[in-house]
Design a protein around this motif. Structure first.
Motif, short mmCIF file in Angstrom:
data_model
loop_
_atom_site.label_atom_id
_atom_site.label_comp_id
_atom_site.label_asym_id
_atom_site.label_seq_id
_atom_site.Cartn_x
_atom_site.Cartn_y
_atom_site.Cartn_z
N SER A 1 0.82 -1.21 0.00
CA SER A 1 0.00 0.00 0.00
C SER A 1 0.86 1.26 0.00
N PHE A 2 1.89 1.28 0.83
CA PHE A 2 2.80 2.42 0.86
C PHE A 2 3.47 2.61 -0.50
N SER A 3 3.80 1.51 -1.16
CA SER A 3 4.52 1.62 -2.42
C SER A 3 3.68 2.29 -3.49
N VAL A 4 2.38 2.06 -3.51
CA VAL A 4 1.51 2.72 -4.48
C VAL A 4 1.63 4.23 -4.31
N HIS A 5 1.55 4.67 -3.08
CA HIS A 5 1.62 6.10 -2.77
C HIS A 5 2.97 6.69 -3.17
N SER A 6 4.06 6.05 -2.75
CA SER A 6 5.40 6.60 -3.00
C SER A 6 5.75 6.61 -4.47
N LEU A 7 5.47 5.52 -5.17
CA LEU A 7 5.85 5.46 -6.58
C LEU A 7 5.02 6.39 -7.44
N LEU A 8 3.75 6.60 -7.09
CA LEU A 8 2.96 7.59 -7.83
C LEU A 8 3.53 8.99 -7.62
N ARG A 9 4.01 9.28 -6.44
CA ARG A 9 4.60 10.60 -6.18
C ARG A 9 5.89 10.79 -6.96
N LEU A 10 6.57 9.70 -7.31
CA LEU A 10 7.78 9.79 -8.13
C LEU A 10 7.49 9.77 -9.62
N GLY A 11 6.25 9.43 -9.99
CA GLY A 11 5.90 9.38 -11.40
C GLY A 11 5.96 8.01 -12.02
N PHE A 12 6.20 6.96 -11.23
CA PHE A 12 6.26 5.60 -11.77
C PHE A 12 4.85 5.00 -11.78
N THR A 13 4.06 5.46 -12.72
CA THR A 13 2.64 5.08 -12.76
C THR A 13 2.45 3.60 -13.04
N GLY A 14 3.26 3.04 -13.94
CA GLY A 14 3.11 1.64 -14.30
C GLY A 14 3.33 0.72 -13.12
N GLU A 15 4.39 0.99 -12.33
CA GLU A 15 4.67 0.17 -11.16
C GLU A 15 3.57 0.34 -10.12
N ALA A 16 3.13 1.59 -9.92
CA ALA A 16 2.07 1.82 -8.95
C ALA A 16 0.79 1.10 -9.36
N ARG A 17 0.50 1.12 -10.65
CA ARG A 17 -0.70 0.43 -11.14
C ARG A 17 -0.58 -1.08 -10.89
N GLN A 18 0.60 -1.64 -11.13
CA GLN A 18 0.77 -3.07 -10.92
C GLN A 18 0.65 -3.43 -9.44
N PHE A 19 1.23 -2.61 -8.56
CA PHE A 19 1.09 -2.84 -7.13
C PHE A 19 -0.39 -2.76 -6.73
N ALA A 20 -1.09 -1.74 -7.29
CA ALA A 20 -2.51 -1.58 -6.97
C ALA A 20 -3.30 -2.80 -7.43
N GLU A 21 -2.94 -3.35 -8.58
CA GLU A 21 -3.63 -4.54 -9.08
C GLU A 21 -3.34 -5.74 -8.18
N TRP A 22 -2.08 -5.87 -7.73
CA TRP A 22 -1.75 -6.95 -6.79
C TRP A 22 -2.59 -6.82 -5.53
N LEU A 23 -2.67 -5.60 -5.02
CA LEU A 23 -3.45 -5.36 -3.81
C LEU A 23 -4.92 -5.64 -4.05
N GLY A 24 -5.43 -5.19 -5.21
CA GLY A 24 -6.84 -5.42 -5.53
C GLY A 24 -7.19 -6.88 -5.59
N LYS A 25 -6.28 -7.71 -6.09
CA LYS A 25 -6.53 -9.15 -6.15
C LYS A 25 -6.63 -9.74 -4.75
N ARG A 26 -5.78 -9.26 -3.84
CA ARG A 26 -5.84 -9.77 -2.47
C ARG A 26 -7.16 -9.35 -1.80
N VAL A 27 -7.59 -8.13 -2.04
CA VAL A 27 -8.86 -7.66 -1.48
C VAL A 27 -10.01 -8.48 -2.04
N ALA A 28 -9.97 -8.74 -3.36
CA ALA A 28 -11.06 -9.46 -4.01
C ALA A 28 -11.14 -10.92 -3.58
N GLU A 29 -10.01 -11.49 -3.16
CA GLU A 29 -10.01 -12.90 -2.80
C GLU A 29 -10.81 -13.18 -1.52
#
Length: 610
Positions: A281-309
């Protein structure tokens, strides 16, 4: 011989696994084929029995230096001798996006001045040293074979060059010798799950592999949008986080190591090679602030899968941590035959805290989902349904004792930080529902959010300490609460908050360094003490910046940077001596460094008094 100091290492990796290379030229930590696989080289946790892959000058009397090629994860270890200067260039070419057992650890050796003679030791110890292996010499390299894993060592040389031919077996280990003169480039490539036998690799192919890896990293780094005061520092933290990311799923390991102690000789030795909901969760926030949108999106998707499970145990819809592939079997055991880093036992693999109830993870998850939504990474319908299910569960369970953010093993308590982050979870869910007109049990969420707020103000505040405290009914301070202002629960200059920070400064802050809490005042079920927690030290910088104490914040931040190791990496903790301790490098620390730097940058850039 003692294990190499934790801080005397650089990190290399291929986005599916990683290796630590000491300033003495030894790969003494490497798990294969992925971060949470058994180790092949583990001398970091037992110098005698752990196994290593070392390249070092043949004779004593040398000085060593280590650095990264700027903007990359390519590590150079330099050996300076009276006769000449040699370099070992270590890297792992990025693996494909899909999971694979095939990984290459590349060790280029070159002489840049005069002459240098090098000794090479390849001593694998498969499955944490529990599995036997066979060694086979061939004309072009070496095979190491165990029941579960096969490693091939390819040689790098030109036709007719016999300088890597001085090979001798030492049991099932291999020792090689090589003499180089200025301009010579040779080396070795250790490959797992290779499809063929060992082969000779020409220097031109070797150099192309090097050039391609350097270009890949520089292309990735160039995507950052950060242009603030600490560009190189944040760039190194971003590269480090990328190295700890399992590309096939987007999971970020807390650290690539296991068993490194929070106190030398103590028992606080945990396995961090897994993905925590909190860290992701922290990584989504930090990487978006750095401009690494692709990585943040992938982390968010990983997190979303865990929530959905919704597959958590009795602790709720989410486990607190997962393996990098998303599975949750993290049974804890000890490697009894290893002596541990400088005598620190037990050496644990797996993690028994995985089924704990830690209520703060729901707030961190929802905060990152909300932050990503604000930057265009939106939840679909099923994702929203999963969030609603999570918050509906939390509405009925937030008022429960728990183990807390620090994963204490001293029994469940009503931790203030856990309640705080439950408040965050409901607040962000309410905002998401309103922003997009999504159906939800908003009235129930509002009631829970407001109930938590009132409870914290009544039970989490100590009139005696003039501070918010670790858990209800206690007078213990806890630096996790440094996040109260950053998540919006309290205004940064509210007198209640100002007095809380001042109380922490008197008790938990030593110079720029911050302790998590006092374990003597709040027993956590474990023996011994620990160092200051670098995550909390950077959270302290963030809090000071938000309070407007900019000179204090900047000084504390700059002091913290002096505790990084020689290549800019931070472990989990810093001992009273200044020594780095705990698992290394730690993702959480580098995430907090990024957030603190950007918050401080923004505050320094604002007009005075705004």
């Amino acid at each position: 011989m003692a294990e190499a100091a934790i801080a005397e290492h650089g990190l290399i990796g291929d986005l599916q696994t990683a290796a630590l290379v000491s300033t003495d030229g030894a790969v003494d930590w490497f798990c294969c084929p992925r971060f949470d696989s058994p180790s092949v080289f583990g001398a970091l946790l037992d110098d005698e029995r752990g196994g290593r892959f070392r390249i070092t000058p043949a004779r004593g009397g040398y000085e060593t230096k280590q650095m990264y090629i700027p903007g990359t994860a390519v590590l150079i270890t330099r050996f300076i001798t009276e006769a000449g200067v040699g370099e070992v260039v270590d890297f792992m070419p990025p693996a494909p996006a899909e999971a694979t057992d095939n990984h290459r650890l590349v060790r280029m050796v070159r002489c840049v001045r005069g002459e240098v003679s090098l000794e090479i030791e390849v001593a694998p110890r498969f499955d944490y040293g529990r599995a036997a292996h066979q060694t086979q010499l061939t004309d072009h390299g070496i095979l190491f074979t165990s029941d579960a894993l096969r490693l091939v060592l390819h040689s790098v040389r030109e036709p007719g060059d016999e300088r890597l031919a001085r090979v001798r077996l030492d049991g099932d280990d291999v020792r090689l010798s090589i003499d180089l003169t200025a301009g010579d480039v040779r080396g070795l490539v250790l490959e797992s799950a290779a499809t063929g036998p060992p082969r000779e690799i020409r220097v031109a192919e070797f150099e192309r592999l090097f050039d391609d890896t350097v270009a890949w990293w520089r292309s990735w780094v160039a995507r950052s949008t950060y242009t603030g005061r600490w560009r190189e520092v944040l760039q190194r933290s971003a590269i480090t986080l990328k190295l700890m990311t399992y590309a096939p799923t987007g999971g970020l390991v807390a650290a690539p190591t296991a068993g490194l102690p929070e106190q030398i000789g103590g028992e606080r030795n945990w396995d961090y090679r897994y993905t925590w909901i909190r860290d992701a969760s922290f990584s989504v926030h930090s990487l978006l602030r750095l401009g690494f949108t692709g990585e943040a999106r992938q982390f968010a998707e990983w997190l979303g899968k865990r929530v959905a499970e919704h597959a958590g145990g009795e602790g709720g819809p989410l486990h607190i941590m997962y393996r990098v592939d998303g599975s949750s079997d993290l049974k804890e055991e000890s490697i009894e035959h290893w002596s541990g880093y400088r005598g620190s036992v037990p050496v644990r693999i797996g993690n028994g805290a995985s089924d704990q109830l830690q209520l703060d993870i729901y707030g961190e998850a929802l905060d990152s989902i909300f932050f990503a939504d604000q930057r265009g990474i939106r939840l679909g319908h099923r994702g929203w349904q999963a969030v609603c299910g999570l918050l509906d569960w939390l509405a009925g369970h937030w008022d429960m004792p728990e183990e807390g953010i620090w994963e204490t093993r001293g029994g469940r308590k009503n931790f203030t930080y856990g309640r705080l982050m439950c408040w965050v979870a409901f607040d962000r869910g309410i905002r998401l529902a309103a922003a997009h007109g999504r159906p939800a049990a908003v009235e129930s969420w509002i009631a829970a959010r407001d109930g938590i707020y009132n409870q914290i103000m009544e039970n989490g505040w100590s009139a005696q300490r003039h501070a918010f405290v670790q858990h209800y009914g206690s007078e213990v301070l806890d630096s996790s609460l440094l996040r109260m202002a950053s998540v919006g629960f309290i205004a940064p200059r509210d007198p209640l908050w100002v007095s809380t920070v001042e109380a922490m400064e008197r008790e938990l802050v030593t110079d720029s360094l911050v302790y998590r809490y006092d374990p003597e005042a709040s027993p956590d079920g474990l023996r011994g003490s620990e160092g200051t927690f670098s995550l909390c030290s950077f959270m302290y910088v963030d809090a000071l910046a938000r309070m407007g104490r900019l000179d204090d914040a900047r000084l504390a931040f700059e002091k913290m940077l002096t505790y990084a190791n020689h290549v800019g990496l931070f472990s989990e903790e810093i001992a009273l001596t200044g020594e780095q301790i705990g698992n290394f490098p730690q993702a959480f620390t580098h995430l907090a460094l990024i957030d603190a730097a950007i918050t401080l940058d923004d505050a320094l850039d604002r007009p005075s008094g705004s």
